[in-house]
Design an enzyme around this catalytic site. Structure first.
Site, PDB file in Angstrom:
ATOM      1  N   TRP A 102       0.904  -1.153   0.031  1.00 42.27           N
ATOM      2  CA  TRP A 102      -0.017   0.019  -0.080  1.00 42.27           C
ATOM      3  C   TRP A 102       0.819   1.213   0.128  1.00 42.27           C
ATOM      4  O   TRP A 102       0.513   2.314  -0.772  1.00 42.27           O
ATOM      5  CB  TRP A 102      -0.729  -0.167   1.039  1.00 42.27           C
ATOM      6  CG  TRP A 102      -2.056  -1.178   1.166  1.00 42.27           C
ATOM      7  CD1 TRP A 102      -1.993  -2.126   1.718  1.00 42.27           C
ATOM      8  CD2 TRP A 102      -2.747  -1.425   0.332  1.00 42.27           C
ATOM      9  NE1 TRP A 102      -2.825  -3.234   1.555  1.00 42.27           N
ATOM     10  CE2 TRP A 102      -3.595  -2.746   0.584  1.00 42.27           C
ATOM     11  CE3 TRP A 102      -3.471  -0.458  -0.829  1.00 42.27           C
ATOM     12  CZ2 TRP A 102      -4.881  -3.112  -0.255  1.00 42.27           C
ATOM     13  CZ3 TRP A 102      -4.398  -1.068  -1.839  1.00 42.27           C
ATOM     14  CH2 TRP A 102      -4.911  -2.168  -1.336  1.00 42.27           C
ATOM     15  N   ASP A 174      -0.982   7.100   6.420  1.00 43.06           N
ATOM     16  CA  ASP A 174      -2.102   6.192   5.927  1.00 43.06           C
ATOM     17  C   ASP A 174      -2.260   5.524   7.244  1.00 43.06           C
ATOM     18  O   ASP A 174      -1.480   4.613   7.581  1.00 43.06           O
ATOM     19  CB  ASP A 174      -1.676   5.457   4.904  1.00 43.06           C
ATOM     20  CG  ASP A 174      -2.802   4.375   4.512  1.00 43.06           C
ATOM     21  OD1 ASP A 174      -3.744   3.965   5.323  1.00 43.06           O
ATOM     22  OD2 ASP A 174      -2.510   3.629   3.452  1.00 43.06           O
ATOM     23  N   LYS A 198     -11.726  -1.548   8.490  1.00 42.09           N
ATOM     24  CA  LYS A 198     -10.893  -2.460   9.635  1.00 42.09           C
ATOM     25  C   LYS A 198     -11.460  -2.088  10.979  1.00 42.09           C
ATOM     26  O   LYS A 198     -12.008  -2.977  11.722  1.00 42.09           O
ATOM     27  CB  LYS A 198      -9.472  -2.187   9.456  1.00 42.09           C
ATOM     28  CG  LYS A 198      -9.082  -2.475   7.663  1.00 42.09           C
ATOM     29  CD  LYS A 198      -7.807  -2.642   7.602  1.00 42.09           C
ATOM     30  CE  LYS A 198      -7.103  -2.288   6.126  1.00 42.09           C
ATOM     31  NZ  LYS A 198      -7.632  -3.192   5.306  1.00 42.09           N
TER      32      LYS A 198
HETATM   33  C1  LIG Z   1      -2.566   0.289   4.767  1.00 40.80           C
HETATM   34  C2  LIG Z   1      -3.929   0.388   3.817  1.00 40.80           C
HETATM   35  N1  LIG Z   1      -3.779   1.175   3.026  1.00 40.80           N
HETATM   36  C3  LIG Z   1      -4.639   1.616   1.902  1.00 40.80           C
HETATM   37  C4  LIG Z   1      -5.478   0.275   1.747  1.00 40.80           C
HETATM   38  C5  LIG Z   1      -6.474   0.431   0.605  1.00 40.80           C
HETATM   39  O1  LIG Z   1      -7.849   0.791   0.932  1.00 40.80           O
HETATM   40  P1  LIG Z   1      -9.209   1.027   0.417  1.00 40.80           P
HETATM   41  O2  LIG Z   1      -9.250  -0.433  -0.211  1.00 40.80           O
HETATM   42  O3  LIG Z   1      -9.866   1.601   1.169  1.00 40.80           O
HETATM   43  O4  LIG Z   1      -8.754   1.958  -1.015  1.00 40.80           O
HETATM   44  C6  LIG Z   1      -5.510  -0.974   2.521  1.00 40.80           C
HETATM   45  C7  LIG Z   1      -6.463  -1.984   2.266  1.00 40.80           C
HETATM   46  O5  LIG Z   1      -6.435  -2.962   3.073  1.00 40.80           O
HETATM   47  C8  LIG Z   1      -4.621  -0.973   3.620  1.00 40.80           C
HETATM   48  O6  LIG Z   1      -4.602  -1.982   4.238  1.00 40.80           O
END
Ligand SMILES: Cc1ncc(COP(=O)(O)O)c(C=O)c1O
Length: 364
Positions: A102, A174, A198
């Site tokens: 991510w 994030d 989550k």
């Molecule tokens: C740390 C992190 N950032 C971003 C995301 C992406 O999130 P989204 O599916 O809400 O775009 C995730 C998804 O699991 C994640 O764990």
């Protein structure tokens, strides 16, 4: 407790109490003849739900008045674009520390928007650690700039343990997979974002917590839907919000506040994760952790069994026993136990017991 125990990496388990209350949102009689799904987002009744979710969250995360809270859509993934699009007009460089998939996506998207520099990465060791300050490439920063980090790496099971070593730059985080389990240093964090699915509720709403100093007048070149200030000026009601998801977020955060607040959930996540790391550490490498000990995540415990056959047998048996969502991400395989705030200690204890028993039966 349900027969199925949900350890998915997100979306994941919500407490029964929150699910039961969420159902009342569909009951017309309880809501002046119109359920929350059907309600106008311009109605007074919805405004109360919206404001309540925001104030519960402000209280839970101790967000100071210097920061605004926005409820947007597009997931955390849209923030990989929105952050540089909005911030790189104020700052000249985005520094990134890449600690997982991510984080890498955030880095890649930022490069498409403006000047973005890699400060450190742990890709060469399959993202098994948070890079140490001594491994960073830069010590003198082009200022003004900001630093983007991913507080918890959901796929690899690593987490920033604290933020003391971070350079003296505005921090963008994030916090999708550990929000609500530890303090955030708001005096250093200029923007934090998280998908709700989550620790904060259901998928469909993304929380952005942003220093009001960044909420400057709309840049007319920037698409309005990607402009933080445009959303902030309308209290996240520039267009139709995901009303039901915001309602569920309000219920989830209210539940966490009633259960004891942030400190309580930090304590619970310490206890839950210790349970599994103890088993891993005492297993003589039967369960082999992916993350370096000093970078271990309290939200996602990643490990492998000695052979792929045993790994498969473990996942199959676990599934038969009611433990759902514990196979590792396809990029590293193995197993992953996700321990978000809606997951009960009792379910964790049962899974820990299952792991102990499986090991006794299968190790020589
Ligand atoms: C740390 C992190 N950032 C971003 C995301 C992406 O999130 P989204 O599916 O809400 O775009 C995730 C998804 O699991 C994640 O764990």
């Amino acid at each position: 407790m349900n027969e199925k125990m949900n350890f998915n990496p997100g979306p994941t388990a919500l407490p029964d109490e929150v699910l039961t209350k969420a159902q009342t949102g569909l009951n017309k009689e309880l809501h002046s003849g119109i359920s929350i799904l059907e309600m106008s987002h311009r109605s007074q009744e919805y405004q109360l739900i919206h404001d309540n979710a925001k104030s519960e969250l402000r209280h839970f995360l101790a967000v100071p008045e210097s920061h605004d809270i926005l409820f947007l859509q597009g997931g955390a993934s849209l923030q990989f674009t929105m952050v540089p699009m909005n911030l790189l007009s104020k700052y000249n460089t985005a520094y990134h520390i890449v600690t997982g998939s991510w984080a890498e996506k955030a880095f890649n998207e930022s490069q498409k928007i403006g000047k973005t520099q890699l400060l450190a990465s742990s890709k060469h060791t399959t993202f098994d650690r948070i890079p140490k300050r001594s491994d960073w490439n830069v010590d003198v920063f082009n200022t003004p700039s900001y630093l983007h980090i991913t507080s918890n790496n959901t796929i690899y099971g690593t987490q920033w343990q604290d933020y003391e070593d971070l350079p003296d730059l505005p921090i963008v985080m994030d916090i999708s997979s550990d929000v609500g389990t530890k303090d955030i240093p708001w005096d250093r964090v200029t923007l934090a974002y998280a998908g709700a699915q989550k620790n904060l509720g259901a998928a469909g709403v993304t929380v952005i917590i942003i220093n009001k100093e960044l909420l400057v007048d709309h840049d007319t070149e920037r698409p309005i839907m990607l402009d933080y200030n445009a959303h902030a000026k309308k209290g996240s009601l520039h267009n139709t919000p995901p009303a039901f998801n915001i309602y569920v977020l309000g219920l989830m955060v209210q539940w966490m506040n009633q259960e004891g607040g942030l400190q309580e959930f930090e304590d619970r996540s310490n206890k839950k994760s210790e349970l599994f790391y103890r088993i891993i550490d005492q297993s003589n490498d039967f369960y082999k952790g992916h993350a370096e000990k000093s970078s271990r995540s309290k939200m996602n415990v990643t490990f492998k069994l000695p052979t792929s056959e045993l790994n498969e047998a473990f996942l199959r048996k676990a599934n038969e026993a009611g433990f759902v969502g514990i196979s590792g991400h396809r990029s590293i395989g193995g197993c992953r136990i996700s321990l978000y705030n809606g997951i009960e200690m009792e379910a964790c204890e049962k899974l820990a017991h299952f792991m102990e028993t499986f090991k006794q039966v299968h190790s020589n």
